[in-house]
Motif scaffolding. Sequence first.
Motif, PDB file in Angstrom:
ATOM      1  N   ALA A  65      25.874  23.901  77.231  1.00  0.00           N
ATOM      2  CA  ALA A  65      26.570  23.148  76.184  1.00  0.00           C
ATOM      3  C   ALA A  65      25.854  21.831  75.899  1.00  0.00           C
ATOM      4  N   GLU A  66      25.446  21.133  76.937  1.00  0.00           N
ATOM      5  CA  GLU A  66      24.766  19.846  76.765  1.00  0.00           C
ATOM      6  C   GLU A  66      23.456  20.004  75.996  1.00  0.00           C
ATOM      7  N   SER A  67      22.784  21.140  76.179  1.00  0.00           N
ATOM      8  CA  SER A  67      21.512  21.374  75.493  1.00  0.00           C
ATOM      9  C   SER A  67      21.693  21.938  74.089  1.00  0.00           C
ATOM     10  N   ALA A  68      22.734  22.750  73.911  1.00  0.00           N
ATOM     11  CA  ALA A  68      22.918  23.442  72.624  1.00  0.00           C
ATOM     12  C   ALA A  68      23.640  22.594  71.595  1.00  0.00           C
ATOM     13  N   TRP A  69      24.424  21.613  72.035  1.00  0.00           N
ATOM     14  CA  TRP A  69      25.233  20.800  71.123  1.00  0.00           C
ATOM     15  C   TRP A  69      24.655  19.398  70.974  1.00  0.00           C
ATOM     16  N   PRO A  70      24.708  18.830  69.777  1.00  0.00           N
ATOM     17  CA  PRO A  70      25.144  19.459  68.527  1.00  0.00           C
ATOM     18  C   PRO A  70      24.138  20.540  68.080  1.00  0.00           C
ATOM     19  N   GLY A  71      24.652  21.573  67.462  1.00  0.00           N
ATOM     20  CA  GLY A  71      23.785  22.638  66.991  1.00  0.00           C
ATOM     21  C   GLY A  71      24.561  23.865  66.583  1.00  0.00           C
ATOM     22  N   ALA A  72      23.834  24.861  66.107  1.00  0.00           N
ATOM     23  CA  ALA A  72      24.445  26.071  65.557  1.00  0.00           C
ATOM     24  C   ALA A  72      24.655  27.130  66.627  1.00  0.00           C
ATOM     25  N   VAL A  73      25.240  26.723  67.742  1.00  0.00           N
ATOM     26  CA  VAL A  73      25.556  27.631  68.846  1.00  0.00           C
ATOM     27  C   VAL A  73      27.021  27.452  69.217  1.00  0.00           C
ATOM     28  N   THR A  74      27.786  28.535  69.109  1.00  0.00           N
ATOM     29  CA  THR A  74      29.194  28.542  69.491  1.00  0.00           C
ATOM     30  C   THR A  74      29.330  29.173  70.866  1.00  0.00           C
ATOM     31  N   LEU A  75      30.009  28.485  71.776  1.00  0.00           N
ATOM     32  CA  LEU A  75      30.229  29.000  73.123  1.00  0.00           C
ATOM     33  C   LEU A  75      31.676  29.432  73.278  1.00  0.00           C
ATOM     34  N   ILE A  76      31.876  30.648  73.760  1.00  0.00           N
ATOM     35  CA  ILE A  76      33.217  31.132  74.077  1.00  0.00           C
ATOM     36  C   ILE A  76      33.461  30.890  75.559  1.00  0.00           C
ATOM     37  N   VAL A  77      34.524  30.138  75.855  1.00  0.00           N
ATOM     38  CA  VAL A  77      34.870  29.806  77.240  1.00  0.00           C
ATOM     39  C   VAL A  77      36.356  30.082  77.451  1.00  0.00           C
ATOM     40  N   ASN A  78      36.821  29.955  78.688  1.00  0.00           N
ATOM     41  CA  ASN A  78      38.220  30.206  79.000  1.00  0.00           C
ATOM     42  C   ASN A  78      39.083  29.015  78.605  1.00  0.00           C
ATOM     43  N   LYS A  79      40.166  29.279  77.876  1.00  0.00           N
ATOM     44  CA  LYS A  79      41.071  28.240  77.393  1.00  0.00           C
ATOM     45  C   LYS A  79      42.091  27.880  78.469  1.00  0.00           C
ATOM     46  N   ARG A  80      42.432  26.595  78.513  1.00  0.00           N
ATOM     47  CA  ARG A  80      43.517  26.174  79.386  1.00  0.00           C
ATOM     48  C   ARG A  80      44.835  26.737  78.877  1.00  0.00           C
ATOM     49  N   ALA A  81      45.644  27.257  79.778  1.00  0.00           N
ATOM     50  CA  ALA A  81      46.917  27.863  79.388  1.00  0.00           C
ATOM     51  C   ALA A  81      47.896  26.828  78.854  1.00  0.00           C
ATOM     52  N   ASP A  82      47.728  25.561  79.243  1.00  0.00           N
ATOM     53  CA  ASP A  82      48.671  24.530  78.811  1.00  0.00           C
ATOM     54  C   ASP A  82      48.209  23.797  77.563  1.00  0.00           C
ATOM     55  N   TRP A  83      47.245  24.375  76.843  1.00  0.00           N
ATOM     56  CA  TRP A  83      46.825  23.777  75.568  1.00  0.00           C
ATOM     57  C   TRP A  83      47.290  24.702  74.451  1.00  0.00           C
ATOM     58  N   PRO A  84      48.546  24.546  74.000  1.00  0.00           N
ATOM     59  CA  PRO A  84      49.091  25.478  73.005  1.00  0.00           C
ATOM     60  C   PRO A  84      48.642  25.120  71.593  1.00  0.00           C
ATOM     61  N   THR A  85      48.251  26.119  70.846  1.00  0.00           N
ATOM     62  CA  THR A  85      47.911  25.943  69.435  1.00  0.00           C
ATOM     63  C   THR A  85      47.925  27.300  68.766  1.00  0.00           C
ATOM     64  N   ARG A  86      48.359  27.335  67.540  1.00  0.00           N
ATOM     65  CA  ARG A  86      48.346  28.594  66.791  1.00  0.00           C
ATOM     66  C   ARG A  86      46.931  29.003  66.411  1.00  0.00           C
ATOM     67  N   ALA A  87      45.991  28.079  66.534  1.00  0.00           N
ATOM     68  CA  ALA A  87      44.607  28.386  66.162  1.00  0.00           C
ATOM     69  C   ALA A  87      43.980  29.384  67.119  1.00  0.00           C
ATOM     70  N   VAL A  88      44.422  29.349  68.377  1.00  0.00           N
ATOM     71  CA  VAL A  88      43.804  30.189  69.410  1.00  0.00           C
ATOM     72  C   VAL A  88      44.899  30.900  70.181  1.00  0.00           C
ATOM     73  N   ASP A  89      45.072  32.184  69.899  1.00  0.00           N
ATOM     74  CA  ASP A  89      46.107  32.980  70.545  1.00  0.00           C
ATOM     75  C   ASP A  89      45.427  33.914  71.546  1.00  0.00           C
ATOM     76  N   GLY A  90      45.259  33.425  72.759  1.00  0.00           N
ATOM     77  CA  GLY A  90      44.594  34.240  73.763  1.00  0.00           C
ATOM     78  C   GLY A  90      44.054  33.382  74.882  1.00  0.00           C
ATOM     79  N   ALA A  91      43.260  34.010  75.755  1.00  0.00           N
ATOM     80  CA  ALA A  91      42.783  33.343  76.964  1.00  0.00           C
ATOM     81  C   ALA A  91      41.454  32.628  76.775  1.00  0.00           C
ATOM     82  N   THR A  92      40.780  32.872  75.648  1.00  0.00           N
ATOM     83  CA  THR A  92      39.470  32.261  75.442  1.00  0.00           C
ATOM     84  C   THR A  92      39.468  31.424  74.169  1.00  0.00           C
ATOM     85  N   ILE A  93      38.449  30.563  74.064  1.00  0.00           N
ATOM     86  CA  ILE A  93      38.356  29.660  72.929  1.00  0.00           C
ATOM     87  C   ILE A  93      36.888  29.508  72.542  1.00  0.00           C
ATOM     88  N   ALA A  94      36.610  29.446  71.241  1.00  0.00           N
ATOM     89  CA  ALA A  94      35.240  29.341  70.727  1.00  0.00           C
ATOM     90  C   ALA A  94      34.992  27.912  70.257  1.00  0.00           C
TER      91      ALA A  94
END
Length: 205
Positions: A65-94
């Motif tokens: 992440a430190e090397s790729a950002w800022p830049g045109a690389v999206t990383l999918i990682v595991n989302k915290r369960a206590d961060w609720p948002t309708r934008a991300v419905d699931g266990a991972t976040i991009a």
Amino acid sequence: MVALPTDTQYALSGVANDDHAVDTVFKLKRRPGGENLPLFLPPARWREHLAELAEPLDSRVLSLAESAWPGAVTLIVNKRADWPTRAVDGATIALRIPDHPVAAAVLDLVDAPLTGTSANIHGEPASLTADDVRRQFSSVHSAGGDSESLHIVHEGGVMPAGTASTILDCTGRTPRVLRRGPVLSATVGELLMRHWGLSELDSDS
């Protein structure tokens, strides 16, 4: 709601943990429910925001992440369960940080994760100019829809990459390329080789 120029294409951006903003993004794009939205992180404080919405990263993924950002690389990682948002419905976040001065300025000014989905009607071509965005959403605007509150940030040109970002799924033992965008930087490629023994050619196998 803003249509924001980035280093790849225009994005529909609203505050990611604001349910009304997220609902507006889905409505404007006519995006099917259940499809998660990618998020942009503010460049100045991306580590703090990352800690709030994602599980702690493996040291190798954090280096990526430190090397790729800022830049045109999206990383999918595991989302915290206590961060609720309708934008991300699931266990991972991009996540990514766009390498564009306008996008960076807006993100740092708001100091919150923003939705980073492409500014186009679902299934239609990406918007590479402000005029493209205007054409895409003109029918919604003429019908008195939510696009009346969509502010288009003018860039005055075509987005430099003109294609979607590369997506790397970093939730498994080794990263997998889910979508190829602009060529990965030499530094990112070197990290994939050093930490996981992967080259860009075989990283999606």
